[in-house]
Design a protein around this motif. Sequence first.
Motif, PDB file in Angstrom:
ATOM      1  N   TYR A  85      25.802  29.922  34.054  1.00 41.19           N
ATOM      2  CA  TYR A  85      24.300  30.292  34.152  1.00 41.19           C
ATOM      3  C   TYR A  85      23.749  30.278  35.471  1.00 41.19           C
ATOM      4  O   TYR A  85      22.987  31.376  35.919  1.00 41.19           O
ATOM      5  CB  TYR A  85      23.773  29.281  33.241  1.00 41.19           C
ATOM      6  CG  TYR A  85      22.034  29.350  33.461  1.00 41.19           C
ATOM      7  CD1 TYR A  85      21.598  30.411  32.803  1.00 41.19           C
ATOM      8  CD2 TYR A  85      21.042  28.480  34.069  1.00 41.19           C
ATOM      9  CE1 TYR A  85      19.957  30.605  32.749  1.00 41.19           C
ATOM     10  CE2 TYR A  85      19.642  28.777  34.330  1.00 41.19           C
ATOM     11  CZ  TYR A  85      19.215  29.662  33.460  1.00 41.19           C
ATOM     12  OH  TYR A  85      17.626  29.886  33.475  1.00 41.19           O
ATOM     13  N   ASP A  86      23.994  29.291  36.505  1.00 40.33           N
ATOM     14  CA  ASP A  86      23.403  29.193  37.650  1.00 40.33           C
ATOM     15  C   ASP A  86      24.501  28.779  38.880  1.00 40.33           C
ATOM     16  O   ASP A  86      24.563  27.487  38.710  1.00 40.33           O
ATOM     17  CB  ASP A  86      22.105  28.353  37.769  1.00 40.33           C
ATOM     18  CG  ASP A  86      21.280  28.545  39.076  1.00 40.33           C
ATOM     19  OD1 ASP A  86      21.766  29.115  39.905  1.00 40.33           O
ATOM     20  OD2 ASP A  86      20.311  27.728  39.135  1.00 40.33           O
ATOM     21  N   LEU A  87      24.823  29.593  39.370  1.00 42.88           N
ATOM     22  CA  LEU A  87      25.889  29.367  40.386  1.00 42.88           C
ATOM     23  C   LEU A  87      25.481  28.514  41.680  1.00 42.88           C
ATOM     24  O   LEU A  87      26.292  28.170  42.659  1.00 42.88           O
ATOM     25  CB  LEU A  87      26.854  30.590  40.823  1.00 42.88           C
ATOM     26  CG  LEU A  87      27.701  31.170  39.812  1.00 42.88           C
ATOM     27  CD1 LEU A  87      28.330  32.600  40.244  1.00 42.88           C
ATOM     28  CD2 LEU A  87      28.798  30.261  39.237  1.00 42.88           C
ATOM     29  N   SER A 341      37.456  40.122  37.359  1.00 39.84           N
ATOM     30  CA  SER A 341      37.230  39.903  38.711  1.00 39.84           C
ATOM     31  C   SER A 341      35.960  39.781  39.102  1.00 39.84           C
ATOM     32  O   SER A 341      35.693  39.234  39.927  1.00 39.84           O
ATOM     33  CB  SER A 341      37.857  41.529  39.091  1.00 39.84           C
ATOM     34  OG  SER A 341      37.675  41.683  40.295  1.00 39.84           O
ATOM     35  N   MET A 342      35.053  40.364  38.369  1.00 42.62           N
ATOM     36  CA  MET A 342      33.618  40.199  38.792  1.00 42.62           C
ATOM     37  C   MET A 342      33.118  38.846  38.881  1.00 42.62           C
ATOM     38  O   MET A 342      32.653  38.274  39.767  1.00 42.62           O
ATOM     39  CB  MET A 342      32.907  41.111  37.857  1.00 42.62           C
ATOM     40  CG  MET A 342      31.171  41.086  38.194  1.00 42.62           C
ATOM     41  SD  MET A 342      30.335  39.828  37.444  1.00 42.62           S
ATOM     42  CE  MET A 342      30.302  40.288  35.486  1.00 42.62           C
ATOM     43  N   VAL A 343      33.524  38.018  37.607  1.00 38.07           N
ATOM     44  CA  VAL A 343      32.832  36.543  37.497  1.00 38.07           C
ATOM     45  C   VAL A 343      33.765  35.684  38.574  1.00 38.07           C
ATOM     46  O   VAL A 343      32.909  34.959  39.128  1.00 38.07           O
ATOM     47  CB  VAL A 343      33.222  36.236  36.036  1.00 38.07           C
ATOM     48  CG1 VAL A 343      32.746  34.757  36.048  1.00 38.07           C
ATOM     49  CG2 VAL A 343      32.460  36.979  35.080  1.00 38.07           C
ATOM     50  N   THR A 344      35.052  35.955  38.701  1.00 38.08           N
ATOM     51  CA  THR A 344      35.707  35.165  39.685  1.00 38.08           C
ATOM     52  C   THR A 344      35.217  35.548  41.074  1.00 38.08           C
ATOM     53  O   THR A 344      34.859  34.485  41.917  1.00 38.08           O
ATOM     54  CB  THR A 344      37.304  35.573  39.463  1.00 38.08           C
ATOM     55  OG1 THR A 344      37.776  35.452  38.335  1.00 38.08           O
ATOM     56  CG2 THR A 344      37.993  34.900  40.678  1.00 38.08           C
ATOM     57  N   ASN A 345      34.705  36.748  41.384  1.00 35.85           N
ATOM     58  CA  ASN A 345      34.406  36.986  42.691  1.00 35.85           C
ATOM     59  C   ASN A 345      33.107  36.444  42.919  1.00 35.85           C
ATOM     60  O   ASN A 345      32.858  35.615  43.964  1.00 35.85           O
ATOM     61  CB  ASN A 345      34.271  38.389  42.987  1.00 35.85           C
ATOM     62  CG  ASN A 345      33.681  38.839  44.357  1.00 35.85           C
ATOM     63  OD1 ASN A 345      32.802  39.360  44.567  1.00 35.85           O
ATOM     64  ND2 ASN A 345      34.612  38.848  45.298  1.00 35.85           N
ATOM     65  N   LYS A 346      32.175  36.621  42.049  1.00 35.22           N
ATOM     66  CA  LYS A 346      30.886  35.687  42.020  1.00 35.22           C
ATOM     67  C   LYS A 346      30.852  34.362  42.141  1.00 35.22           C
ATOM     68  O   LYS A 346      30.083  33.658  42.921  1.00 35.22           O
ATOM     69  CB  LYS A 346      30.062  36.082  40.625  1.00 35.22           C
ATOM     70  CG  LYS A 346      29.551  37.315  40.449  1.00 35.22           C
ATOM     71  CD  LYS A 346      28.572  37.744  41.425  1.00 35.22           C
ATOM     72  CE  LYS A 346      27.922  39.406  40.891  1.00 35.22           C
ATOM     73  NZ  LYS A 346      26.790  39.734  41.821  1.00 35.22           N
ATOM     74  N   THR A 349      32.277  33.660  45.763  1.00 35.40           N
ATOM     75  CA  THR A 349      31.585  34.234  46.975  1.00 35.40           C
ATOM     76  C   THR A 349      30.088  33.075  46.977  1.00 35.40           C
ATOM     77  O   THR A 349      29.456  32.988  47.960  1.00 35.40           O
ATOM     78  CB  THR A 349      30.765  35.294  46.752  1.00 35.40           C
ATOM     79  OG1 THR A 349      30.327  35.792  45.597  1.00 35.40           O
ATOM     80  CG2 THR A 349      31.954  36.424  47.225  1.00 35.40           C
ATOM     81  N   SER A 350      30.106  32.183  45.824  1.00 37.22           N
ATOM     82  CA  SER A 350      29.024  31.096  45.842  1.00 37.22           C
ATOM     83  C   SER A 350      29.337  29.751  46.624  1.00 37.22           C
ATOM     84  O   SER A 350      28.603  29.115  46.940  1.00 37.22           O
ATOM     85  CB  SER A 350      28.643  30.964  44.147  1.00 37.22           C
ATOM     86  OG  SER A 350      29.634  30.059  43.920  1.00 37.22           O
TER      87      SER A 350
END
Length: 385
Positions: A85-87, A341-346, A349-350
């Motif tokens: 929900y909130d990285l 890939s999108m979620v892992t990258n988010k 990068t957090s």
Amino acid sequence: MQEDFHYYATYAAAKIAGYSHAESLDLAYSAQFVDWCTKTLLTKIKAPAAAATTQLQLEMMDMRLDAIGLQDVTRIWASFHFLPYDLKADVRKSPKKYKDRYRLICNANGDLVVDTVNLARDKSIQAAGVAMHVLADTWAHRYFAGTPSFVINNTTYHFYEILPDGSERKVRFRPNPGAPDNLEKGLYTGTLYQPNETAIMNLGHGRAGHLPDYSFMRYRYLPAWGNYEEIVKDNPNDFWHAFSQMVYAMKYLRGEEDSFEKDRYAWETVAPWEDEIKAILEKRQLDASEDWKAFGEKLSGEAIEDFDLEKYQKEYVDAAREEKDETFLGKFILAALAQKSMVTNKIFTSGNLLAGFSVDYATAGFKGMKDYRKLVDDVQKRSGL
């Protein structure tokens, strides 16, 4: 959520959103296939193992318990079933190890659900199905995280079911996955208590059993992360929001809405069927598939075939290598790889390494993981490069 919602209810939501019968079937199939696309299945059909969207119990029993193995588990479960929900959640006076786990807690209407739906825009019907599975699970799996963590996912004996008449009874959990849940006695299956922080028993809502997946269920409990603050979970209300949000999201994917925004729902669109839908959601039953199927067939006037795991496997296996991406499962695999890939990258990068290292393939290109070469090739193909 279970097949009743991911397959049959998703079909109904797709029909209400304006998809044809055939499109709704394919979209619903893709949403349900997320719960079946394991490395074991992908190995069987000789497809990229990195496209796995779930894990068998046997796979998890045999998994590596080091950091690499745990990152693999987190990539799957956080990407498809427990979307964070909130990285950047503010967790004061806590060590980074705790903050990283806390920031993977799932909830509805986070930024990543917007990213998930936008990722499926102008893509395949399979991508839409993957997005609907992820969106729906943000409602069912609220307050649990898609990474093994005792300090986040454990629950205590303070766990009470709220019955339809407003009375309550203490929930009794048993570690027996072979026994069906008993609604009359309030006896439910849950994972074994395991105080080891990263034990696989502490993944997701395992400690709470299937209670988060039942649309009729209302309960209150103390989460491990909540500083002894009680949570009341109202599944009928949450599942109603999930259904209405799916309709709104699919109208956006079809081009009928200009944007997809958090905390918006297709209330006016679903209003004619509100009573019927809520009646299904409130009905105390372990599997609502028959009710959802009847509702979907009423909407379309067409028969809804049962989910068949092997339906598209032969097409993929028999396709020439250069044609596999155009098969039904080939398109699903591309959608799954893109979502993961999108979620892992988010997450990466957090500043959080629980899902491992990552690069943005769309901007940085191929960085050594051969299965993700398919994503780069797909981007180039669609860009005419």
